[in-house]
Design a protein around this motif. Structure first.
Motif, mmCIF file in Angstrom:
data_model
loop_
_atom_site.group_PDB
_atom_site.id
_atom_site.type_symbol
_atom_site.label_atom_id
_atom_site.label_comp_id
_atom_site.label_asym_id
_atom_site.label_seq_id
_atom_site.Cartn_x
_atom_site.Cartn_y
_atom_site.Cartn_z
ATOM 1 N N ASP A 1 5.617 -62.095 -44.760
ATOM 2 C CA ASP A 1 6.846 -61.641 -45.410
ATOM 3 C C ASP A 1 6.840 -62.103 -46.854
ATOM 4 O O ASP A 1 6.803 -63.310 -47.129
ATOM 5 C CB ASP A 1 8.078 -62.210 -44.696
ATOM 6 C CG ASP A 1 8.282 -61.618 -43.316
ATOM 7 O OD1 ASP A 1 7.765 -60.512 -43.070
ATOM 8 O OD2 ASP A 1 8.948 -62.255 -42.483
ATOM 9 N N PRO B 1 9.270 -60.887 -49.459
ATOM 10 C CA PRO B 1 10.376 -60.122 -50.028
ATOM 11 C C PRO B 1 10.547 -60.408 -51.519
ATOM 12 O O PRO B 1 10.456 -61.551 -51.954
ATOM 13 C CB PRO B 1 11.599 -60.603 -49.235
ATOM 14 C CG PRO B 1 11.220 -61.951 -48.747
ATOM 15 C CD PRO B 1 9.733 -61.917 -48.533
ATOM 16 N N GLY B 2 10.726 -59.361 -52.283
ATOM 17 C CA GLY B 2 10.944 -59.507 -53.720
ATOM 18 C C GLY B 2 9.674 -59.585 -54.532
ATOM 19 O O GLY B 2 9.720 -59.606 -55.757
ATOM 20 N N VAL C 1 7.277 -64.504 -57.074
ATOM 21 C CA VAL C 1 8.476 -63.700 -56.828
ATOM 22 C C VAL C 1 9.457 -63.934 -57.961
ATOM 23 O O VAL C 1 9.755 -65.060 -58.312
ATOM 24 C CB VAL C 1 9.132 -64.079 -55.478
ATOM 25 C CG1 VAL C 1 10.416 -63.313 -55.274
ATOM 26 C CG2 VAL C 1 8.168 -63.835 -54.335
ATOM 27 N N TYR D 1 0.401 -53.392 -48.515
ATOM 28 C CA TYR D 1 1.714 -53.983 -48.811
ATOM 29 C C TYR D 1 2.764 -52.884 -48.795
ATOM 30 O O TYR D 1 2.704 -51.930 -49.576
ATOM 31 C CB TYR D 1 1.685 -54.662 -50.183
ATOM 32 C CG TYR D 1 2.951 -55.394 -50.527
ATOM 33 C CD1 TYR D 1 3.388 -56.464 -49.766
ATOM 34 C CD2 TYR D 1 3.722 -55.015 -51.618
ATOM 35 C CE1 TYR D 1 4.551 -57.148 -50.090
ATOM 36 C CE2 TYR D 1 4.886 -55.695 -51.949
ATOM 37 C CZ TYR D 1 5.295 -56.760 -51.177
ATOM 38 O OH TYR D 1 6.446 -57.428 -51.503
ATOM 39 N N ASP E 1 7.140 -52.329 -48.159
ATOM 40 C CA ASP E 1 8.505 -52.802 -47.891
ATOM 41 C C ASP E 1 8.613 -54.316 -47.745
ATOM 42 O O ASP E 1 9.277 -54.834 -46.853
ATOM 43 C CB ASP E 1 9.074 -52.127 -46.638
ATOM 44 C CG ASP E 1 9.197 -50.619 -46.796
ATOM 45 O OD1 ASP E 1 9.418 -50.155 -47.931
ATOM 46 O OD2 ASP E 1 9.063 -49.905 -45.779
ATOM 47 N N GLY E 2 7.908 -55.062 -48.609
ATOM 48 C CA GLY E 2 8.009 -56.514 -48.607
ATOM 49 C C GLY E 2 7.168 -57.218 -47.571
ATOM 50 O O GLY E 2 7.264 -58.431 -47.416
ATOM 51 N N VAL E 3 6.334 -56.476 -46.842
ATOM 52 C CA VAL E 3 5.474 -57.078 -45.828
ATOM 53 C C VAL E 3 4.018 -56.790 -46.174
ATOM 54 O O VAL E 3 3.614 -55.642 -46.321
ATOM 55 C CB VAL E 3 5.790 -56.542 -44.411
ATOM 56 C CG1 VAL E 3 4.850 -57.151 -43.380
ATOM 57 C CG2 VAL E 3 7.234 -56.837 -44.040
#
Length: 140
Positions: free
Chosen positions: A51, A53-54, A75, A114, A116-118
């Motif tokens: 994960d 995210p960002g 990030v 990569y 959607d943030g995964v």
């Protein structure tokens, strides 16, 4: 590292409970964020899902060196919402990094994606019969 109580100086058994990985995140270095991962065993590979995210795709680095896979990301994300007089601002920045020892992995076949943030890293396994191992030498 800014810790309230240095990890190496704790002698009290109650305090050693704070050495567990769960608590280390609360006392982590400023700017360092945890990276959550899942490792899934498949028929002929492992799939590692991290994960991030960002993180932007360009801010993610994946490296294999000396049998170790390292994933690092920077990030720098912000979110701003205004609705009915309510203002909401949130900023998130920092770096994260995790390393994994590769055993029985075909390093040349590693791929990453990569979405959607995964981050999904596919690690193809070397089959037992393909592993270099012990070989008997016949005496002539």
């Amino acid at each position: 590292m800014y810790n309230m109580i240095p990890f190496h100086s704790r002698r009290n058994p109650v305090m050693t409970a704070f050495d567990a990985p769960f608590f280390r995140e609360f006392f982590a270095e400023p700017g360092r964020m945890p990276m959550r991962v899942d490792v899934i065993r498949q028929e002929d590979s492992y799939q590692l899902k991290a994960d991030l995210p960002g993180a932007n795709k360009d801010d993610i680095r994946i490296e294999v060196k000396d049998g170790v896979l390292t994933i690092a990301a920077e990030v720098n994300a912000s979110k701003k919402e205004e609705k009915d007089g309510y203002i909401y601002n949130e900023r998130r920045f920092g770096s994260m990094e995790r390393s994994f020892q590769l055993d029985s992995i075909n390093e040349e076949g590693i791929t990453a994606e990569y979405t959607d943030g995964v981050l999904t890293v596919t690690l193809p396994r070397i089959k037992d019969e393909d592993k270099p191992g012990t070989r008997m030498i016949a005496i002539q």
